[in-house]
Enzyme design. Structure first.
Site, PDB file in Angstrom:
ATOM      1  N   LYS A  46      50.215 -10.095  19.468  1.00  0.00           N
ATOM      2  CA  LYS A  46      49.411 -11.313  19.413  1.00  0.00           C
ATOM      3  C   LYS A  46      50.193 -12.531  18.941  1.00  0.00           C
ATOM      4  O   LYS A  46      49.708 -13.652  19.079  1.00  0.00           O
ATOM      5  CB  LYS A  46      48.176 -11.103  18.540  1.00  0.00           C
ATOM      6  CG  LYS A  46      47.241 -10.024  19.010  1.00  0.00           C
ATOM      7  CD  LYS A  46      46.775 -10.155  20.445  1.00  0.00           C
ATOM      8  CE  LYS A  46      45.994 -11.391  20.732  1.00  0.00           C
ATOM      9  NZ  LYS A  46      45.060 -11.193  21.882  1.00  0.00           N
TER      10      LYS A  46
HETATM   11  N1  PMP Z   1      46.468  -3.898  20.631  1.00  0.00           N
HETATM   12  C1  PMP Z   1      46.209  -4.533  19.478  1.00  0.00           C
HETATM   13  C2  PMP Z   1      46.498  -3.824  18.188  1.00  0.00           C
HETATM   14  C3  PMP Z   1      45.660  -5.826  19.492  1.00  0.00           C
HETATM   15  O1  PMP Z   1      45.387  -6.454  18.331  1.00  0.00           O
HETATM   16  C4  PMP Z   1      45.396  -6.439  20.738  1.00  0.00           C
HETATM   17  C5  PMP Z   1      44.799  -7.812  20.784  1.00  0.00           C
HETATM   18  N2  PMP Z   1      43.477  -7.928  20.379  1.00  0.00           N
HETATM   19  C6  PMP Z   1      45.658  -5.735  21.921  1.00  0.00           C
HETATM   20  C7  PMP Z   1      46.211  -4.469  21.828  1.00  0.00           C
HETATM   21  C8  PMP Z   1      45.314  -6.273  23.294  1.00  0.00           C
HETATM   22  O2  PMP Z   1      45.965  -7.445  23.669  1.00  0.00           O
HETATM   23  P1  PMP Z   1      45.270  -8.536  24.592  1.00  0.00           P
HETATM   24  O3  PMP Z   1      44.378  -9.366  23.702  1.00  0.00           O
HETATM   25  O4  PMP Z   1      46.396  -9.319  25.149  1.00  0.00           O
HETATM   26  O5  PMP Z   1      44.459  -7.857  25.626  1.00  0.00           O
END
Ligand code: PMP
Length: 337
Positions: A46
């Site tokens: 993130k």
């Molecule tokens: N894994 C974790 C631990 C996250 O915090 C996030 C983001 N919320 C994601 C995966 C997924 O990423 P994205 O928001 O780009 O879909």
């Protein structure tokens, strides 16, 4: 600046190593490769979204000197935004449901964010923390609502950085990309770049149970009423602006009973200490390898590290309460993926 010196916080976001997961590559006859997003300065994927959103807001004049970044988030995005804010001279205000652990609140405060816990409320309720964040940003002078779910600067940053990095790191030999969805920024951004560069690259969503993205990509509906997952940061129930029109070929559902075995396999056999979403992603990569056969170059995301989950995923008592069993007989658990 010498060639090998990164320029401040900005220079250390992204350009993460692509790690070959040896045991799984050997077992499948494919290259199973994960980008080490846990090595970003805030410790997760993130940081990329946070940087992309803030730089886009600066470019569009929405964030000016003295500005305040406001976001509703319980986790990694808040950490990323707070650190990007510090590095660029903005204050950060984080709205967080009061159901979240004190550990997370303490961490965000420790790194300089102003944290405002609010009562938990569903998304359709105006008292939901995301809506409070939007209204607060409008009220505060120079306030800017990051809006990670529907602000496509999130997806665009992945299309500009994560996607090209994966393409270059595999020497263009990448044949597939698999990842889970929180906002969808990572999946949509990387998939759109890779499809444009090399249309035959297969793009796949790996979804936990209890989320709607599997139903969405497979059947075009948002059904979610069949199970749940302990994975944090993923598990989306609606089509965000970041996910809209993403070029995705297929979707898998990964059960927590397999996720937990993969999580411990990655730790004990590969030395990779990760969170649940990373394990779901790697399960998705292996499922694709088993489905399509040897010779593929399959890439995925190692989203964040295990440190954040010591009291849960790495706590035997908590695992027992959740009926999760990390024990394994070598790689036999891959049969259940
Ligand atoms: N894994 C974790 C631990 C996250 O915090 C996030 C983001 N919320 C994601 C995966 C997924 O990423 P994205 O928001 O780009 O879909």
């Amino acid at each position: 600046m010498t060639k090998h010196v990164m320029n401040g916080f900005r220079g250390t976001v992204g350009n993460t190593p692509l790690i070959r997961i040896e045991s799984l590559s050997k077992a499948t006859g494919c290259e199973i490769l994960g980008t080490a997003e846990f090595l970003n300065p805030g410790g997760s994927v993130k940081d990329r979204a946070a940087m992309g959103i803030v730089e886009d807001a600066e470019a569009r004049g929405l964030l000016k000197p003295g500005g305040v970044i406001v976001e509703g988030t319980a986790g990694n995005t808040g950490i990323g935004l707070a650190l990007v804010g510090n590095a660029k001279g903005y204050r950060t205000v984080i709205l967080i449901p009061d159901t979240q652990s004190q550990e997370k609140i303490n961490l965000l405060r420790a790194i300089g964010a102003e944290v405002r816990p609010v009562p938990a409320a569903p998304y359709k309720d105006p008292a939901n923390y995301n809506h409070i964040a939007r209204r607060l940003a409008e009220e505060i002078e120079n306030g800017f609502w990051a809006n990670q779910f529907d602000n496509t600067a999130n997806r665009d940053f992945h299309a500009r950085t994560t996607g090209p990095e994966i393409y270059a790191q595999t020497g263009g030999e990448v044949t597939a990309f698999v990842t889970s969805v929180g906002t969808g920024g990572t999946l949509a951004g990387v998939a759109s770049f890779l499809k444009e560069k090399k249309p035959e690259v297969r793009t796949v969503c790996a979804d936990p149970y209890g989320a709607a993205m599997w139903s969405w990509f497979k059947n075009g509906n948002l059904d979610t009423d069949d199970g749940d997952s302990v994975a944090e940061g993923i598990g989306q129930g609606r089509v965000t602006k970041n996910i809209e029109s993403a070029p995705i070929d297929d979707a898998y559902r990964i059960h927590d009973s397999v996720m937990i075995k993969m999580l411990y396999h990655l730790l004990m056999k590969e030395g990779l200490f990760l969170g649940a979403s990373s394990a779901i992603n790697v399960c998705g990569a292996v499922k694709l390898a088993l489905e399509k056969g040897p010779g593929q170059v399959i890439t995925t995301i190692l989203c964040d590290d295990g440190q954040r989950y010591i009291s849960r995923l790495y706590n035997p008592e908590w695992l027992k309460e959740q009926n999760l069993d990390p024990s394994r007989n070598d790689l036999d658990f891959l049969d259940g993926i």
